[in-house]
Design an enzyme around this catalytic site. Structure first.
Site, PDB file in Angstrom:
ATOM      1  N   ARG A  51       0.869  -1.183   0.000  1.00 42.14           N
ATOM      2  CA  ARG A  51       0.000   0.000   0.000  1.00 42.14           C
ATOM      3  C   ARG A  51       0.903   1.230   0.000  1.00 42.14           C
ATOM      4  NH1 ARG A  51       2.465   1.988   3.642  1.00 42.14           N
ATOM      5  NH2 ARG A  51       0.923   3.635   3.718  1.00 42.14           N
ATOM      6  N   GLN A 200      -1.782   2.512  10.071  1.00 46.10           N
ATOM      7  CA  GLN A 200      -0.509   2.556   9.330  1.00 46.10           C
ATOM      8  C   GLN A 200       0.553   3.363  10.080  1.00 46.10           C
ATOM      9  OE1 GLN A 200      -3.522   3.080   7.961  1.00 46.10           O
ATOM     10  NE2 GLN A 200      -3.592   2.591   5.796  1.00 46.10           N
ATOM     11  N   ASP A 241      -1.897  10.900  -2.081  1.00 44.39           N
ATOM     12  CA  ASP A 241      -2.350   9.878  -3.034  1.00 44.39           C
ATOM     13  C   ASP A 241      -2.723  10.487  -4.371  1.00 44.39           C
ATOM     14  OD1 ASP A 241      -2.874   8.624  -0.227  1.00 44.39           O
ATOM     15  OD2 ASP A 241      -2.717   7.000  -1.687  1.00 44.39           O
TER      16      ASP A 241
END
Ligand code: MRU
Length: 355
Positions: A51, A200, A241
């Site tokens: 990821r 995360q 992102d």
């Protein structure tokens, strides 16, 4: 600092397979998966074994090279048709990080460009995927160099989610800035938001910084305001992102709240990302597709239900931070400040048309 031997490489091409760190096993175990089937690479992206925007882009590129190798086709047309299907599977794996689409489009572009036979195209696809991988490493070092100029000795940097070695091929974007500053001899410490619901920040950021002996403290997401009020955070650095042409930035859910807090407390808020994360097709962040993930990520912790049964849950994976909350964007070509629709455009054009 880490010795060269120990530098984490999250994504690599080993013995004709795609090697990935299994991020779902961290921080308990550092394990590598060697994937020889492109479908497993796509699945690894979907399930977040790998990821982080740059890491999934590079994984998709290598996965497509792997997929190409397995195609038995009689003509360029049938080869291309099959590659389109593989590309579609990768594009559908996760919607928000534009690096995935950037990498897939670049790989498909190779098929158009190469004039030889199918074997030549397959070779060129591996070469292109490895180029994308190499560019990521270079970009991160350059982001680190440019970003380091913003950090003074003794700074405490707050970060959200993981924009480190684990989110890229290696070194990281936001954490690349921290690494570079430390290499330059500055004493920097990091505060890592745990980053609900997938954690995360706690599981990945804290783990990878601890591996490199970089001082890091974990906080729950709702603790940042107090630290800022007490003057204990010098700046925030996050990854991205997708960055729209006007600088609006999609990043892990909760980034927007951190940016609001930072502005209120007059703490600089920086976004660190390669230019492959900039989507010039989107004028603003309002049309960035936001992934919604399964509610089990919210309702369960390590397989144990912690939410009452039957209560609706909303689980968006990303949010969009409006450009007016972003002090500067750190890229491999330099640091840009508002108005981003002008400064980002200049930078992107500089990359597209080499002098
Ligand atoms: O859902 P994830 O873990 O893929 O989200 C990752 C992030 O939001 C990162 O901050 C972003 O991809 C930048 S990584 C350099």
């Amino acid at each position: 600092m880490p010795d060269a031997e120990k530098v984490l490489q999250t994504v690599s091409w080993k013995g004709g397979k795609v090697r990935l760190i299994d991020q779902t096993a961290l921080p308990e175990r550092l394990t590598y998966l060697d994937l020889g089937d492109w479908r497993d690479v796509a699945q690894a992206i979907r399930t977040m074994v790998v990821r982080g925007a740059p890491a999934i882009g590079v994984s998709a590129a290598l996965g497509m090279a792997l997929g190409a190798r397995g195609i038995i086709a009689e003509s360029r047309e049938s080869f291309k048709k099959r590659m389109e299907q593989i590309a579609e599977t990768f594009r559908a794996a996760r919607p928000t990080a534009v690096n995935l689409f950037y990498a897939v489009d670049r790989m498909m572009g190779v098929i158009e460009k190469v004039e030889g036979n199918i074997v030549d195209i397959k070779d060129a696809l591996i070469t292109e995927a490895l180029a994308i991988l190499g560019e990521d490493i270079e970009a991160n070092r350059a982001i680190g160099m440019h970003g380091s100029a913003l950090l003074q000795d003794g700074y405490t940097v707050l970060t959200h989610c993981n924009a480190g070695a684990l989110a890229t091929v290696s070194y990281g974007t936001a954490l690349g800035v921290v690494r570079y500053a430390i290499e330059e001899g500055k004493r920097i410490q990091v505060v890592a938001d745990e980053t609900r619901p997938r954690l995360q920040g706690m599981k990945l950021t804290a783990w990878e910084l601890a591996q490199d002996n970089i001082p890091v403290t974990i906080i729950a997401d709702n603790m940042a305001a107090v630290l800022m009020r007490e003057g204990r955070i010098d700046c925030v650095i996050v990854g991205a992102d997708r960055i729209a042409a006007n600088g609006d930035t999609a990043n892990k859910i909760g980034t927007y709240s951190v940016a609001v807090l930072a502005q209120y407390h007059k703490v600089p808020f920086y976004v660190a990302a390669p230019l492959s994360t900039v989507d010039m097709q989107l004028p603003t962040g309002s049309r960035i597709p936001i992934e919604e993930r399964e509610t089990i990520e919210m309702t369960h912790v390590e397989g144990i239900r912690i939410a009452p049964e039957g209560v609706p849950v909303w689980n968006p994976a990303f949010d969009v931070t409006p450009n007016e909350l972003i002090t500067a964007i750190i890229t491999e070509k330099g640091v840009v400040r508002p108005p981003y629709d002008e400064t980002l455009k200049k930078l992107v054009e500089q990359v597209a048309i080499p002098a």
